[in-house]
Design an enzyme around this catalytic site. Structure first.
Site, PDB file in Angstrom:
ATOM      1  N   GLN A  11      -7.981   0.061   3.282  1.00 39.73           N
ATOM      2  CA  GLN A  11      -8.845  -0.495   4.334  1.00 39.73           C
ATOM      3  C   GLN A  11     -10.236  -0.843   3.829  1.00 39.73           C
ATOM      4  O   GLN A  11     -10.958  -1.607   4.473  1.00 39.73           O
ATOM      5  CB  GLN A  11      -8.958   0.490   5.509  1.00 39.73           C
ATOM      6  N   HIS A  60      -2.634  -7.706   2.198  1.00 41.01           N
ATOM      7  CA  HIS A  60      -2.691  -8.314   3.522  1.00 41.01           C
ATOM      8  C   HIS A  60      -3.821  -7.787   4.398  1.00 41.01           C
ATOM      9  O   HIS A  60      -4.065  -8.321   5.474  1.00 41.01           O
ATOM     10  CB  HIS A  60      -1.343  -8.162   4.249  1.00 41.01           C
ATOM     11  N   GLY A  83       0.790  -1.215   0.000  1.00 41.05           N
ATOM     12  CA  GLY A  83       0.000   0.000   0.000  1.00 41.05           C
ATOM     13  C   GLY A  83       0.828   1.272   0.000  1.00 41.05           C
ATOM     14  O   GLY A  83       0.464   2.254  -0.649  1.00 41.05           O
ATOM     15  N   THR A  84       1.932   1.280   0.721  1.00 40.27           N
ATOM     16  CA  THR A  84       2.755   2.495   0.783  1.00 40.27           C
ATOM     17  C   THR A  84       3.348   2.824  -0.577  1.00 40.27           C
ATOM     18  O   THR A  84       3.302   3.981  -1.032  1.00 40.27           O
ATOM     19  CB  THR A  84       3.867   2.338   1.836  1.00 40.27           C
ATOM     20  N   THR A  95      11.502  -7.386 -11.109  1.00 39.00           N
ATOM     21  CA  THR A  95      10.968  -8.735 -11.329  1.00 39.00           C
ATOM     22  C   THR A  95       9.742  -8.967 -10.461  1.00 39.00           C
ATOM     23  O   THR A  95       9.748  -8.682  -9.263  1.00 39.00           O
ATOM     24  CB  THR A  95      12.035  -9.792 -10.997  1.00 39.00           C
ATOM     25  N   ASN A 128      -8.277   3.901   8.674  1.00 39.11           N
ATOM     26  CA  ASN A 128      -7.700   2.711   9.294  1.00 39.11           C
ATOM     27  C   ASN A 128      -7.899   2.666  10.802  1.00 39.11           C
ATOM     28  O   ASN A 128      -7.931   1.582  11.394  1.00 39.11           O
ATOM     29  CB  ASN A 128      -6.202   2.614   8.970  1.00 39.11           C
ATOM     30  N   CYS A 187       2.862   3.989  17.264  1.00 38.23           N
ATOM     31  CA  CYS A 187       4.108   3.763  17.998  1.00 38.23           C
ATOM     32  C   CYS A 187       5.301   3.927  17.055  1.00 38.23           C
ATOM     33  O   CYS A 187       5.301   3.412  15.942  1.00 38.23           O
ATOM     34  CB  CYS A 187       4.135   2.366  18.599  1.00 38.23           C
TER      35      CYS A 187
END
Length: 389
Positions: free
Chosen positions: A182, A204, A74-75, A241, A154, A328
């Protein structure tokens, strides 16, 4: 405090358990050898798996397979979308400003390839919904730029009014990117209805493996300039790749998530049960974003004077995995920028806990959490329950 017979995982917004079909796909591909760019039989077999996965992701997004570009997550997908240069009908368009809401994911808040001076942050209301009047005021009369807004938050699960945002962007000649990380697999993706030029996904979050995502364009002729430049992989839109095992699993997870979309709605009942139970323990429990449309799987709540950091430790000792509304970094807990933008005071924001469910969440897990929660409150802040009595 009652002891649980099995661990309970309620942190799907951080990462969902791998779906069985996705796990099988990873194992199958790892048994094989082949670069998807090679022309021999092994390479063609790998290419077939990549293209089958592309079809699966496209169906989840309601678009054509050629619009899907696989990236590392996602980033990277968001960084790719946040480009100052977009192609429009084969012609480069240089964008002036980036317009984002105050509650975006950190990967969008960094601004991508836009300088800090060229970023405009649009405020949200007390529920975390972008203020459409402020957005319109920000972009009306401005040079062509990029509007980037997440589909669903999120931390709070609040869903943004994407169709209205898209209409405002398009009416004023701006490009529109939706961070759907999300939202995918939890609400129906509607790129046409949203008038989104591009959306971004991460596998994920809905049962695929970590380390694989996608940027999906509504039109192949209208897309951001590549971030990763190398060979001709992904139709020259992302060099490197292909991670065939992760891509194949991504495709399986996307197909399963699309098939399960109606079934996901049962999570709304579990969320209602959870939130009613939380308030029965402490009537002054605050549910963040409660007045807005939210994802069926997400509850972000707080009990004043019950620090989230301590509560998470207590729950973890009982084998319950949830998350905090705070981020965090390097061992330090900082107040959530999302809750701050919503006007939540710092003391309450530090008490925010997020429970997020998903495809494998069972009703008995929510019941077990609610059975544990009163004991956690009594241990950490006995006055909280008496205060609400």
């Amino acid at each position: 405090m009652p002891r649980l017979s099995a661990p309970i995982y309620l942190d799907y917004n951080a990462g969902a358990p791998l779906r069985p079909g996705a796990r099988d796909a990873v194992i199958e591909v790892l048994k094989d050898t082949g670069n998807a760019s090679s022309v021999h039989a092994n390479g063609r077999r790998a290419r077939g798996r990549v293209e089958a996965a592309r079809d699966g992701v496209a169906r989840l997004c309601g678009t054509g397979a050629r619009s899907v570009t696989f990236v590392s997550g996602g980033t990277e997908a968001n960084m790719t979308a946040l480009s100052r240069v977009w192609q429009d009908g084969g012609n480069p368009v240089y964008l002036d400003k980036l317009f984002i809401s105050a509650v975006e994911h950190p990967s969008v808040m960094t601004g991508g390839r836009f300088a800090v001076a060229d970023q405009v942050i649009v405020p949200v209301d007390g529920d975390g919904v972008i203020r459409l009047d402020a957005l319109r005021q920000s972009i009306e009369g401005a040079e062509p730029g990029l509007v980037s807004v997440m589909a669903a938050n999120n931390e709070t699960g609040v869903i943004q009014p994407l169709a209205e945002i898209g209409a405002i962007a398009q009416e004023n000649g701006h490009f529109f990117h939706v961070d759907a990380v999300q939202a995918a697999g939890r609400i129906q993706i509607d790129m046409e209805g949203w008038q989104a030029d591009a959306i971004t996904l991460s596998a994920h979050k809905f049962g695929g493996p970590q380390g694989i995502g996608a940027i999906v364009s509504r039109s192949t002729s209208r897309s951001p300039a590549p971030l990763m430049i190398g060979g001709g992989q992904e139709n020259w839109r992302r060099g490197g790749t292909e991670n065939v095992a992760a891509i194949a699993a991504f495709g399986h997870a996307a197909e399963d998530a699309q098939s399960d979309l109606d079934a996901v709605r049962h999570l709304q009942d579990l969320k209602s049960r959870l939130e009613a139970g939380l308030k029965s323990v402490c009537q002054d429990t605050v549910i963040f974003g409660e007045g807005a449309d939210r994802l069926a799987n997400t509850t972000c709540f707080a009990v004043r004077d019950l620090p989230a950091e301590t509560a998470l430790i207590a729950l973890d000792l009982e084998r319950v995995s949830v998350s905090s509304g705070s981020a965090c970094s390097s061992g330090k807990v900082s107040v959530s920028h999302v809750l701050t933008a919503m006007g939540v005071d710092e003391a309450l924001a530090r008490c925010a806990i997020r429970v997020s469910m998903g495809w494998d969440t069972r009703p008995e897990e929510i019941d077990a959490f609610l059975e544990l929660w009163p004991a956690v409150v009594d241990r950490l802040n006995p006055k909280a329950r008496s205060r609400a009595a």
